[in-house]
Design an enzyme around this catalytic site. Sequence first.
Site, mmCIF file in Angstrom:
data_model
loop_
_atom_site.group_PDB
_atom_site.id
_atom_site.type_symbol
_atom_site.label_atom_id
_atom_site.label_comp_id
_atom_site.label_asym_id
_atom_site.label_seq_id
_atom_site.Cartn_x
_atom_site.Cartn_y
_atom_site.Cartn_z
ATOM 1 N N ARG A 104 -0.672 6.257 26.369
ATOM 2 C CA ARG A 104 -0.629 5.427 25.163
ATOM 3 C C ARG A 104 -1.995 4.817 24.879
ATOM 4 O O ARG A 104 -2.362 4.557 23.739
ATOM 5 C CB ARG A 104 0.442 4.331 25.283
ATOM 6 C CG ARG A 104 0.469 3.388 24.084
ATOM 7 C CD ARG A 104 1.791 2.652 23.903
ATOM 8 N NE ARG A 104 2.320 2.109 25.124
ATOM 9 C CZ ARG A 104 1.840 1.018 25.741
ATOM 10 N NH1 ARG A 104 0.832 0.342 25.236
ATOM 11 N NH2 ARG A 104 2.390 0.604 26.858
ATOM 12 N N TYR A 114 -2.113 5.797 -2.920
ATOM 13 C CA TYR A 114 -0.964 6.431 -2.279
ATOM 14 C C TYR A 114 0.202 5.443 -2.197
ATOM 15 O O TYR A 114 0.007 4.271 -1.842
ATOM 16 C CB TYR A 114 -1.394 6.901 -0.890
ATOM 17 C CG TYR A 114 -0.326 7.632 -0.136
ATOM 18 C CD1 TYR A 114 0.093 8.891 -0.535
ATOM 19 C CD2 TYR A 114 0.277 7.054 0.970
ATOM 20 C CE1 TYR A 114 1.079 9.567 0.154
ATOM 21 C CE2 TYR A 114 1.265 7.725 1.679
ATOM 22 C CZ TYR A 114 1.661 8.973 1.261
ATOM 23 O OH TYR A 114 2.644 9.646 1.938
ATOM 24 N N ASP A 170 -9.985 5.759 1.631
ATOM 25 C CA ASP A 170 -9.044 6.812 1.982
ATOM 26 C C ASP A 170 -9.630 8.133 1.469
ATOM 27 O O ASP A 170 -9.743 8.360 0.266
ATOM 28 C CB ASP A 170 -7.683 6.514 1.339
ATOM 29 C CG ASP A 170 -6.603 7.542 1.714
ATOM 30 O OD1 ASP A 170 -6.966 8.695 2.009
ATOM 31 O OD2 ASP A 170 -5.415 7.193 1.676
ATOM 32 N N LYS A 172 -2.748 16.289 5.869
ATOM 33 C CA LYS A 172 -2.972 17.064 4.664
ATOM 34 C C LYS A 172 -3.960 18.213 4.951
ATOM 35 O O LYS A 172 -3.633 19.117 5.684
ATOM 36 C CB LYS A 172 -3.435 16.142 3.540
ATOM 37 C CG LYS A 172 -2.550 14.883 3.379
ATOM 38 C CD LYS A 172 -1.111 15.217 3.049
ATOM 39 C CE LYS A 172 -0.154 14.022 3.173
ATOM 40 N NZ LYS A 172 -0.474 12.848 2.406
HETATM 41 C C1 PLP Z 1 -0.272 11.482 2.701
HETATM 42 C C2 PLP Z 1 -1.254 10.435 2.386
HETATM 43 C C3 PLP Z 1 -1.350 9.260 3.157
HETATM 44 C C4 PLP Z 1 -0.414 8.961 4.308
HETATM 45 O O1 PLP Z 1 -0.554 9.850 5.340
HETATM 46 P P1 PLP Z 1 0.656 10.288 6.328
HETATM 47 O O2 PLP Z 1 -0.036 11.145 7.314
HETATM 48 O O3 PLP Z 1 1.682 10.976 5.495
HETATM 49 O O4 PLP Z 1 1.195 9.015 6.920
HETATM 50 C C5 PLP Z 1 -2.317 8.339 2.817
HETATM 51 N N1 PLP Z 1 -3.151 8.537 1.771
HETATM 52 C C6 PLP Z 1 -3.079 9.640 1.009
HETATM 53 C C7 PLP Z 1 -4.019 9.803 -0.120
HETATM 54 C C8 PLP Z 1 -2.137 10.619 1.277
HETATM 55 O O5 PLP Z 1 -2.046 11.708 0.496
#
Ligand code: PLP
Length: 412
Positions: free
Chosen positions: A68, A121, A201, A226
Site C-alpha cells: 500500500r 470532467y 488535467d 484513457k
Molecule cells: C476520465 C476522466 C477523469 C477521471 O478519470 P478516471 O480514471 O475515470 O477516474 C478525469 N478527467 C478527465 C478529463 C477524464 O476524461
Amino acid sequence: MDDVPMHPETIALRAGYDPASGLGAAKPPLYMTSNFVFPDAQTAKDIHEAYFHDTGPQAGKNAHTYARMGHPNLDMLEARLAALDGAESAVVFNSGMAASAAIALSLVRPGDSVVHSRPIYGGTSGLYNDFLTQFGARVFAFSDGCDEADMRAAVGKAAAAGPLKLIVVESPANPTAVLVDLAMVRRIAGEVSPRPMVVCDNTLLGPLMQQPLAHGADLCMTSLSKYCGGHGDLLGGGVSGNVNLVRNLRLLRTKLGSQLDPHSCWLFLRSLETLPLRMERAAYNAQLIAEFLDAHPKVSQVTYPGLLAEGSPEHAVYQRQCKSGGSTFSFRVAGGEAGAFRFLDGLRLLRFALSLGGSDTLVSHPATSSQYAVPEGDRLAMGVDSATLRISVGIEHSDDLIADMDRALSAV
Ligand SMILES: *Cc1c(COP(=O)(O)O)cnc(C)c1O
C-alpha cells in the site's frame, strides 16, 4: 541510460526499468507481493524513517515495506510517467478520480476557496462542487480559459471569499476540447498571495501531446484510464510535479489506500510503449473526421482544436501549448436530441459508449450521460446542448469510420 537525453517516443518504452534490477529480464517483471522482507531490524527502522521523513541511511533508496505504501511496479510506472511529463516526480493512483481526490484533500482546508475552469470532467465537478463544499470549501468557476477578464473575475471572487488554494483547469476540456491558457492562469495565480497551486488535467492530450508543467502548472494530473492505458481495459491516474508536492500526495495515498496494484502498473508500462504510435494515429484520424464533419450539411460546431481559426486567441494557445489536437472533441447534429439519437442508433461500426482514449472509436451523448446530473443552464454555458455529441477517435482506418458516420448522418 539515464544520462543520455532521449526523445519522448524512447522515454515511453525505456524509462523506469533497468534490466539489472530484474535478474536481467529484458521486460519489466511483475512483482506480485503485498509485503517485503527486511534484512535486519535496524534497516527496517531506517526504511521507515526514509519513507516518512526522507532522512537517514535509506533515504532515496526506495526500499519497500508493504505494497500500500509502494511497490516495484508502481516505482517503474511512476518513474516513466515523471520522465514523460518532464517532472521531478510522479505518483500513481488506482483511478484518475483517486488522483484528483488526493490533490483536493492534500491542498484544500475548510474555508479555503478553489477556482476551476468550465467545462470540467463531471467527476471533478462533483468532487469540488458537491463534496468539498460539504467541508466548507468555496468553489468558483470561469468559462473562457483564453479570456483574461473572465479568469481574473473568478479568481478575484474566490480570493475575496477565503484563502484561494487551488486553481484546477482541464485543457483541452472534456467534452468540447476548449483550451485554457496555462501561462495566463499561472500569471493570474502569481498575483494572489500566497500563490495558489495550479493543477492541469492533461487527460485529453496526455504526456506526448502536451506538457502542462512546462507552461506553468504546478501539478499535471492525467487519467491513465484513457489514452495512456489506451485499450479501454484499465483504470489508473497519475500526478506529476515537484518532489515535495508529489511526496505529500504519496503519503496521503498511503492513508487513503488508493495505490494502483502491481498487475495494472505492469499493464500500463506496456501500454505506454505504444502511446506515441496510438496518439499519432488517433490524431491523424481525428483531423480527417473533423474535416469531414465540418463539411457535412447536417453537422455544426465541430470543436476539434485542429480546426481553430488562425488569428484567434484559442489558436495562439493551441500553437503554444499543444503538439496536436488529440482525438476527442464534440459536434452538433441537426434536429436536436431526436437527431442525435437517430445518428447514434444508425451507427454500426462506431460504438456508443462512455469513456475515451481507447483504440476504438466511441461516440457519446453528454447531455443524457456524462453531463446528465449537470443543471441545464450550466450545461448550456459549457457549450453542451441536446444535439451535442462527443467523439473519441480511435486507430481504425479512417475511411471505415467516415463511411459509418456518413451512413448514420443520412438518417438524421
Ligand atoms: C476520465 C476522466 C477523469 C477521471 O478519470 P478516471 O480514471 O475515470 O477516474 C478525469 N478527467 C478527465 C478529463 C477524464 O476524461
